[in-house]
Design a protein around this motif. Structure first.
Motif, PDB file in Angstrom:
ATOM      1  N   ARG A   1      41.920  33.450  51.369  1.00 22.77           N
ATOM      2  CA  ARG A   1      42.626  32.923  52.537  1.00 22.77           C
ATOM      3  C   ARG A   1      41.794  33.279  53.764  1.00 22.77           C
TER       4      ARG A   1
ATOM      5  N   GLN B   1      40.848  32.501  57.916  1.00 23.80           N
ATOM      6  CA  GLN B   1      41.208  31.996  59.245  1.00 23.80           C
ATOM      7  C   GLN B   1      39.948  31.931  60.116  1.00 23.80           C
TER       8      GLN B   1
ATOM      9  N   ASN C   1      39.424  34.007  63.259  1.00 20.86           N
ATOM     10  CA  ASN C   1      39.120  35.430  63.194  1.00 20.86           C
ATOM     11  C   ASN C   1      37.622  35.718  63.242  1.00 20.86           C
TER      12      ASN C   1
ATOM     13  N   ASP D   1      37.932  25.866  68.902  1.00 16.56           N
ATOM     14  CA  ASP D   1      38.709  25.094  67.933  1.00 16.56           C
ATOM     15  C   ASP D   1      38.962  23.675  68.456  1.00 16.56           C
TER      16      ASP D   1
ATOM     17  N   SER E   1      41.422  25.206  61.621  1.00 14.51           N
ATOM     18  CA  SER E   1      42.613  25.932  61.182  1.00 14.51           C
ATOM     19  C   SER E   1      42.356  26.656  59.863  1.00 14.51           C
ATOM     20  N   GLY E   2      43.314  27.499  59.476  1.00  9.88           N
ATOM     21  CA  GLY E   2      43.189  28.315  58.276  1.00  9.88           C
ATOM     22  C   GLY E   2      43.107  27.487  57.004  1.00  9.88           C
TER      23      GLY E   2
ATOM     24  N   THR F   1      42.658  27.825  52.364  1.00 16.17           N
ATOM     25  CA  THR F   1      42.644  28.614  51.132  1.00 16.17           C
ATOM     26  C   THR F   1      41.640  27.997  50.176  1.00 16.17           C
TER      27      THR F   1
ATOM     28  N   PHE G   1      39.576  38.410  56.395  1.00 13.81           N
ATOM     29  CA  PHE G   1      39.861  37.382  55.386  1.00 13.81           C
ATOM     30  C   PHE G   1      40.464  38.082  54.179  1.00 13.81           C
TER      31      PHE G   1
END
Length: 199
Positions: free
Chosen positions: A96, A98, A101, A116, A144-145, A147, A179
């Motif tokens: 996961r 982001q 970060n 962003d 954006s985040g 997975t 992460f």
């Protein structure tokens, strides 16, 4: 001034074109490799700085006419530093991640996060260009985040504000902070040094 410094800085570009070389330190006889790599818990990060021509070519591949979308209204180059970041998950656990970060570090006084979608949208608005055109390249850059499951990988652009010349001194690091691999929270660092030290 050391011999290693002289060897690394001998053919450096002009100050505004300082070249980043992978690795935290300048070493004698080093190869001009620009791709930095880091591994943590089965996750591999690889990143390299791109020239304007390189990242605009990638945008053009996202859609016809997208090459110059982020240039200023007068056609001059945009005020960004851009990296190509690839992430591969070789862990049995999901990753996961982001992108918000990620921290770009160039000395104690120069630390910032990626630009962003909202930041780039605002830039186009301020330039009097159509910000909705960003939709055509949205899948080209980290925003954006996400997975990544086992064996998955992804490769996208990272946008930062243009790095001030005064910050192009010794090192630059991209810190992949916070992460998650399974239930574990980790970080990894991708270091570069400037081909010629700025005084």
């Amino acid at each position: 001034m050391t011999l290693a410094f002289l060897l690394c800085g001998f053919e450096a570009a002009r100050p505004q074109e300082a070249k980043l070389i992978a690795g935290a330190l300048c070493t004698r006889g080093e190869k001009p490799e620009t791709t930095a790599r880091a591994d943590a818990a089965g996750i591999t990060f690889e990143a390299r700085p791109l020239t304007l021509a390189e990242w605009e070519t990638r945008l053009e591949k996202s859609g016809s006419g997208m090459r110059g979308i982020l240039r200023r209204r007068d056609g001059s180059p945009p005020p960004f530093q851009v990296f190509l970041l690839a992430i591969r998950n070789r862990s049995p656990e999901p990753l996961r991640f982001q992108p918000g970060n990620i921290v770009r570090i160039a000395g104690a006084e120069q630390q910032d996060h990626i630009l962003d979608y909202t930041d780039l949208y605002r830039f186009l608005e301020e330039e009097g260009k159509n910000p909705d055109a960003l939709e055509g390249i949205r899948e080209s850059f980290f925003d954006s985040g996400l997975t990544l499951e086992r064996a998955d990988s992804i490769e996208r652009l990272l946008f930062f504000r243009e790095l001030p010349v005064k910050a192009k001194k010794k090192q630059l690091v991209l810190l992949m902070s916070a992460f998650q691999v399974g239930s574990e929270t980790l970080q990894a660092s991708l270091p570069w040094h400037f081909e010629k030290e700025r005084k």
